[in-house]
Design a protein around this motif. Structure first.
Motif, mmCIF file in Angstrom:
data_model
loop_
_atom_site.group_PDB
_atom_site.id
_atom_site.type_symbol
_atom_site.label_atom_id
_atom_site.label_comp_id
_atom_site.label_asym_id
_atom_site.label_seq_id
_atom_site.Cartn_x
_atom_site.Cartn_y
_atom_site.Cartn_z
ATOM 1 N N ASP A 46 -17.017 -95.512 42.570
ATOM 2 C CA ASP A 46 -18.257 -95.101 41.890
ATOM 3 C C ASP A 46 -18.045 -94.873 40.401
ATOM 4 O O ASP A 46 -18.391 -93.827 39.840
ATOM 5 N N LEU A 47 -17.455 -95.853 39.737
ATOM 6 C CA LEU A 47 -17.224 -95.744 38.308
ATOM 7 C C LEU A 47 -18.554 -95.809 37.562
ATOM 8 O O LEU A 47 -19.364 -96.701 37.814
ATOM 9 N N PRO A 48 -18.781 -94.889 36.627
ATOM 10 C CA PRO A 48 -20.054 -94.939 35.880
ATOM 11 C C PRO A 48 -20.118 -96.165 34.983
ATOM 12 O O PRO A 48 -19.091 -96.670 34.523
ATOM 13 N N ALA A 49 -21.302 -96.621 34.726
ATOM 14 C CA ALA A 49 -21.481 -97.797 33.868
ATOM 15 C C ALA A 49 -21.072 -97.475 32.436
ATOM 16 O O ALA A 49 -21.249 -96.347 31.960
ATOM 17 N N ALA A 50 -20.501 -98.463 31.767
ATOM 18 C CA ALA A 50 -20.116 -98.293 30.365
ATOM 19 C C ALA A 50 -21.355 -98.132 29.502
ATOM 20 O O ALA A 50 -22.379 -98.782 29.719
ATOM 21 N N GLN A 51 -21.262 -97.263 28.508
ATOM 22 C CA GLN A 51 -22.342 -97.069 27.550
ATOM 23 C C GLN A 51 -22.197 -98.071 26.399
ATOM 24 O O GLN A 51 -21.105 -98.606 26.169
ATOM 25 N N PRO A 52 -23.253 -98.336 25.673
ATOM 26 C CA PRO A 52 -23.144 -99.241 24.513
ATOM 27 C C PRO A 52 -22.078 -98.743 23.528
ATOM 28 O O PRO A 52 -21.977 -97.550 23.255
ATOM 29 N N GLY A 53 -21.267 -99.688 23.038
ATOM 30 C CA GLY A 53 -20.229 -99.333 22.082
ATOM 31 C C GLY A 53 -19.043 -98.630 22.689
ATOM 32 O O GLY A 53 -18.240 -98.026 21.965
ATOM 33 N N GLU A 54 -18.870 -98.711 24.013
ATOM 34 C CA GLU A 54 -17.809 -97.967 24.696
ATOM 35 C C GLU A 54 -16.589 -98.851 24.967
ATOM 36 O O GLU A 54 -16.718 -99.990 25.412
ATOM 37 N N VAL A 55 -15.439 -98.315 24.692
ATOM 38 C CA VAL A 55 -14.159 -98.967 24.943
ATOM 39 C C VAL A 55 -13.333 -98.039 25.821
ATOM 40 O O VAL A 55 -13.392 -96.812 25.659
ATOM 41 N N HIS A 56 -12.562 -98.610 26.749
ATOM 42 C CA HIS A 56 -11.726 -97.784 27.625
ATOM 43 C C HIS A 56 -10.249 -98.092 27.404
ATOM 44 O O HIS A 56 -9.857 -99.249 27.203
ATOM 45 N N LEU A 57 -9.438 -97.048 27.452
ATOM 46 C CA LEU A 57 -7.984 -97.153 27.408
ATOM 47 C C LEU A 57 -7.430 -96.554 28.691
ATOM 48 O O LEU A 57 -7.798 -95.433 29.064
#
Length: 562
Positions: A46-57
């Motif tokens: 249940d990973l939340p959806a990425a928001q605009p301008g979002e980057v993950h490390l």
């Protein structure tokens, strides 16, 4: 090969508390808590959806070549079974699918102090595995220096080891840069093949990544392995390169710091996403680092926490691939917001086929040697400290060193807690299990120490800065007062060596490993004695001792706390 160590290290040195254990206690306290099951599971469901301008490390640390799922408490996060290369790969794949604007980072100690499946092949399997995960950058950890800077360069650049090529495809080295901004020689140069920082472009955004290693490396690695290099202040090193990264276009900066601390929960369950009474060194480090650094991935203590300190996200993902730190960076209106969550690498997912194939190949290659039975134990030999501070398994290793050097007149032996990397369960002991316990390849030696020096050595257990803790021993017993002032904790009249009261003026031959003999873990008293004999490798001595005993009985503690 000369290795060393220790470890663990330091887990408690950072808290300024005397812990009677060995980078390396290996960070498994959460699994031993009676309330561990109260911490809810946070994984990759249940990973939340990425928001605009979002980057993950996606951050990991202290993998130590644990390609197969680690056993016992080392294979849990709280109540949850965790870890294993094939499971870690699956969880990372889920995160990458949910957040395609992402990058995988490591905060160091990817290799060394590794199980046989990796160590037997010079940790090349682990580097190949990290390449397959698409790791973008890694800090260099203290264990990356275990075999010397030349071997670290080989792991970075590829090629065969000195004793030949490993099975499988030719080893091409790490596809990611190792970062070591605070490691320099007398000319200010980094070890060959290493960089202070690198620039990532993720989701169209430039992110500077700088790496450091604990300054304690100078004390917990064999001197010959790091000769000519010094280990500078970590915050100063990060801050030195921040302007350079910003000038190169970095919109934000991330630090990979192979150093860390611990939460102090006073017996309550440790939340792997908590930040309860984080040890002061972590707060000091975070506050000293340039505010343009938004995220600090820490490591080294093998513990888990998730903090916001001085406007920075400061995290650690335990060890052995049991957690992934999922950091989200949101770029908007010329600013960058950061937040993090530690996600458990559960074993309830389908193992990644490619990772499982890699692990199976090296497991098959190692099996003939790994499965050989070398001894038997009548009961579990734990690496956990007794109330006095020594550990049953550490004492048995000390017994083995004493037996190995008895022909050279050794009457006592000392073993550093950080050099013991796993427990042994009841029953048959295989070569692989013995290797996992003692993976460093130190030599057993004898050192001549006076009785007065032995007393000073025992007192150093409370004042060395690297790993405050009690040495495991053989041939010697004593009591100490924990309430006594530093320098006066040992009750002199209780110290007995070779069955007799210690004579401060007499000279005794004592056995230890060459890491401690060189002053490792801050035990400088050893360097004041005369080294008189060099014996077998510590693992060979341990195996010979196990084979010589019909069945190893767990020993009673040889150290008493009053």
């Amino acid at each position: 090969m000369k290795l060393r160590r220790r470890l663990i290290e330091a887990m408690i040195a950072v808290i300024g508390v005397v812990l009677m254990v060995s980078c390396g206690g290996h960070g498994t306290a959460p699994s031993n808590s009676p309330h561990a099951n109260q911490i809810p599971l946070v994984s990759t469901d249940d990973l939340p959806a990425a928001q605009p301008g979002e980057v993950h490390l996606f951050g990991i640390n202290d993998l130590h070549g644990n390609l197969e799922p680690p056993d016992g408490s080392n294979g849990h996060v709280g109540a949850y079974q965790a870890g294993g290369a094939a499971y870690l790969a699956t969880h990372l794949a889920k995160l990458k699918a949910a957040y395609p604007a992402g990058a995988v980072l490591s905060a160091g100690d990817n290799v060394s102090a590794s199980p046989l499946i990796s160590a037997l092949f010079h940790d090349e399997p682990t580097i190949d595995y990290l390449n397959s995960l698409g790791v973008s950058a890694s800090a260099v950890g203290n264990h990356e220096f275990d075999h010397g800077t030349a071997e670290l360069t080989r792991l970075q650049q590829g090629g065969c080891a000195a004793d030949g090529c490993s099975p499988g495809q030719p080893f091409t080295g790490a596809a990611f840069p190792y970062l070591a901004s605070n490691v320099t020689d007398v000319n200010g140069q980094l070890p060959p093949g290493l960089k202070p920082w690198t620039m990532l472009t993720v989701g169209g955004h430039k992110i500077g990544v700088v790496g450091t290693v604990t300054r304690a490396t100078a004390d917990i690695v064999m001197p010959d392995a790091i000769r000519g290099y010094s280990f500078g202040d970590e915050a100063d090193a990060v801050n030195k390169y921040v302007p350079e990264m910003v000038a190169a276009g970095a919109e934000t900066v991330v630090a990979l710091v192979h150093d860390g601390g611990a939460q102090q929960t006073h017996g309550a369950a440790i939340d792997y996403n908590g930040c309860t009474n984080i040890s002061p060194n972590v707060t000091i480090l975070a506050n000293r680092i340039d505010p343009r650094v938004k995220v600090v991935f820490t490591a080294h203590t093998h513990l888990a926490y998730n903090c916001v300190i001085g406007g920075k996200v400061v995290t650690q993902a335990a060890s052995y691939g049991r957690l992934i730190t999922d950091v989200s960076l949101r770029f908007h209106d010329g600013t960058v917001d950061a937040k993090a969550v530690n996600r458990v690498v559960t074993r309830t997912v389908t193992p990644d086929p490619a990772a499982a194939k890699l692990v199976a190949f090296y497991s098959d290659q190692a099996r003939p040697r790994a499965a050989h039975v070398i001894g038997t134990t009548a009961g579990p030999l734990s690496n956990e400290p007794t109330p006095g501070g020594d550990s049953p398994l550490g004492d048995v290793i000390a017994d083995a060193m004493l037996a190995a050097m008895a022909p050279d007149h050794a009457v006592a032996a000392f073993m550093n807690p950080g050099g013991v990397r796993a427990d042994l369960s009841t029953g048959a002991i295989t070569y692989e299990q013995a290797y996992t316990v003692q993976p460093f390849g130190n030599q057993v030696v004898t050192v001549a120490l006076s009785g007065e020096q032995i007393l000073n050595l025992l007192e150093q257990q409370w004042d060395n800065k690297t790993t405050p803790g009690v040495l495991s021993v053989a041939g010697i017993t004593y009591s100490y007062s924990d309430a006594a002032p530093k320098g006066h904790k040992i009750l002199d009249d209780t110290v007995r060596i070779a069955g007799q009261a210690l004579n401060p003026a007499a000279v005794y031959q004592v056995s230890t490993n060459n890491f401690l003999a060189a002053g490792g873990d801050g035990f400088s008293v050893f360097t004041k004695g005369q080294q008189n004999a060099v014996g077998p490798a510590d693992l060979d001595a341990f195996n010979a001792y196990l084979a010589s005993q019909a069945k190893i009985e767990p020993p009673a503690s040889r150290v008493q706390r009053r």
